[in-house]
Scaffold this active site. Structure first.
Site, PDB file in Angstrom:
ATOM      1  N   GLY A  41     -89.113  -6.113  96.709  1.00 46.54           N
ATOM      2  CA  GLY A  41     -90.069  -7.198  96.567  1.00 46.54           C
ATOM      3  C   GLY A  41     -89.376  -8.539  96.456  1.00 46.54           C
ATOM      4  O   GLY A  41     -88.165  -8.628  96.224  1.00 46.54           O
ATOM      5  N   CYS A  42     -90.148  -9.605  96.623  1.00 43.03           N
ATOM      6  CA  CYS A  42     -89.566 -10.956  96.613  1.00 43.03           C
ATOM      7  C   CYS A  42     -89.120 -11.376  95.213  1.00 43.03           C
ATOM      8  O   CYS A  42     -87.977 -11.805  95.008  1.00 43.03           O
ATOM      9  CB  CYS A  42     -90.559 -11.953  97.195  1.00 43.03           C
ATOM     10  N   TYR A  43     -90.009 -11.251  94.238  1.00 49.14           N
ATOM     11  CA  TYR A  43     -89.620 -11.574  92.864  1.00 49.14           C
ATOM     12  C   TYR A  43     -88.446 -10.705  92.422  1.00 49.14           C
ATOM     13  O   TYR A  43     -87.533 -11.170  91.734  1.00 49.14           O
ATOM     14  CB  TYR A  43     -90.788 -11.334  91.912  1.00 49.14           C
TER      15      TYR A  43
END
Length: 355
Positions: free
Chosen positions: A149-151
């Site tokens: 994921g990005c976070y």
């Protein structure tokens, strides 16, 4: 030249995949999959592709696609790939999934945080978590890659060396992260309307955000023990970018003179350099420089900085990425390069855009 197919090609991450792969000298995009725009010209959905992409959007028939391509990217909502993936598909092609379906090794944790039933848990164990800087050798041998994921990409890479080397207590870690609105996807949602987002900043998913167990799991592997953190995301009125500011208690170390003190700047910097000095996409900034999203926008870079607070015995770690590139499509292409033996930065030598 390898052939690639994209399912979910008309979402933000899918559109970014198209942009990057069009500049990749070793890839031909064979299939632009989009359930919402079947039979519509791709360039009518994204006008920046006018005269660059002449193809029309096809459906999301992954079984048919698997027979035509060497790699499939699934930039789809949670649950899609888990609901359709079969052994026959993986016998025909490699799959890089940009959703969370195979990131977490505990299916119960996935179902608890994502509120859906996992339809193909038999593939979870073999799926490789595609954080290239950590799992590079495992990615090279994979059939199924779970793109992070990005976070989580930003949060994990920012703290990973210090957790791995035991310089911080990972259970004191607090991650405060801000993201642009593209992280929420292209679907029409009232909270993401211009008037809702502009001139505003808000926390969301407080103590419940589904990237929390992903960060905990991966940092737990680094620490060699279970890790529990606080993670709070915020929405900010910009298109792209994530800035993670992370706080943790330092552990004291023995110095050359025999004293036991908190590590110095030089000692912490040496740890970051140990892990990242040869990483093309990770840039550890000079002393007293703080990462900014504008200096990574449009690129696959991760900028990392830190500051030791001797007064409190804590360290403040900061990381910045473009959520659509290193946080999604760029990292997926980086994983693809590893899978097929291409230079890891092929197609990804993207200079950050400014202004």
């Amino acid at each position: 030249m390898i052939k690639a197919g994209i399912i979910g090609a008309t979402g933000y991450a899918g559109g970014e995949l198209v942009r990057i792969l069009l500049g990749h000298k070793e890839v031909e995009i064979k299939w632009y999959g989009s359930r919402s725009y079947i039979d519509e010209k791709y360039a009518n959905v994204y006008r920046n592709m006018f005269q660059l992409v002449e193809d029309t959007c096809l459906d999301d028939n992954i079984e048919e696609l698997a027979k035509q391509v060497d790699v499939i990217f699934t930039a789809t909502p949670q649950g899609f790939l888990a609901g359709v993936l079969t052994e026959d598909i993986l016998q025909h092609t490699k799959v890089i999934d940009l959703s969370a379906d195979y990131r977490l090794k505990d299916v119960k944790t996935y179902e608890e945080w994502y509120k859906i039933e996992h339809k193909s848990p038999q593939f979870i164990e073999e799926a490789v978590y595609g954080l290239c800087e950590v799992n590079r050798e495992k990615v090279k041998k994979a059939r199924l890659v779970a793109n992070p994921g990005c976070y989580t990409t930003c949060s994990i890479l920012t703290a990973y060396p210090l957790v791995k080397e035991g310089l911080i207590d990972p259970n004191t870690l607090i991650v405060d992260a801000k993201s642009g609105t593209s992280g929420a996807g292209r679907g029409a949602k009232v909270p993401n309307l211009f008037c809702e987002v502009n001139e505003n900043m808000k926390a969301y998913g407080v103590a419940t955000h589904r990237h929390t167990p992903e960060i905990e799991e991966q940092l737990g592997y680094a620490a060699g023990e279970q890790v529990v953190i606080n993670f709070t995301p915020h929405l900010v009125p910009m298109n792209r970018g994530i800035l993670a500011t992370e706080y943790a208690s330092l552990k004291k170390v023995q110095q050359p003179d025999g004293s036991v003190t908190y590590p110095t700047y030089e000692q912490v910097k040496a740890v970051y350099d140990k892990y990242y000095k040869d990483e093309y996409f990770v840039r550890v900034l000079d002393k007293d420089q703080c990462p900014e999203t504008k200096w990574v926008e449009g690129s696959n870079f991760v900028d990392i900085g830190f500051k030791i607070d001797e007064r409190t015995g804590r360290i403040i770690m900061m990381g910045a990425i473009d959520n659509l590139v290193k946080g999604a499509a760029g990292q997926a292409v980086q994983n693809m390069n590893l899978l097929f033996g291409f230079p890891e930065n092929e197609g990804l030598q993207l200079v950050p855009m400014f202004p």
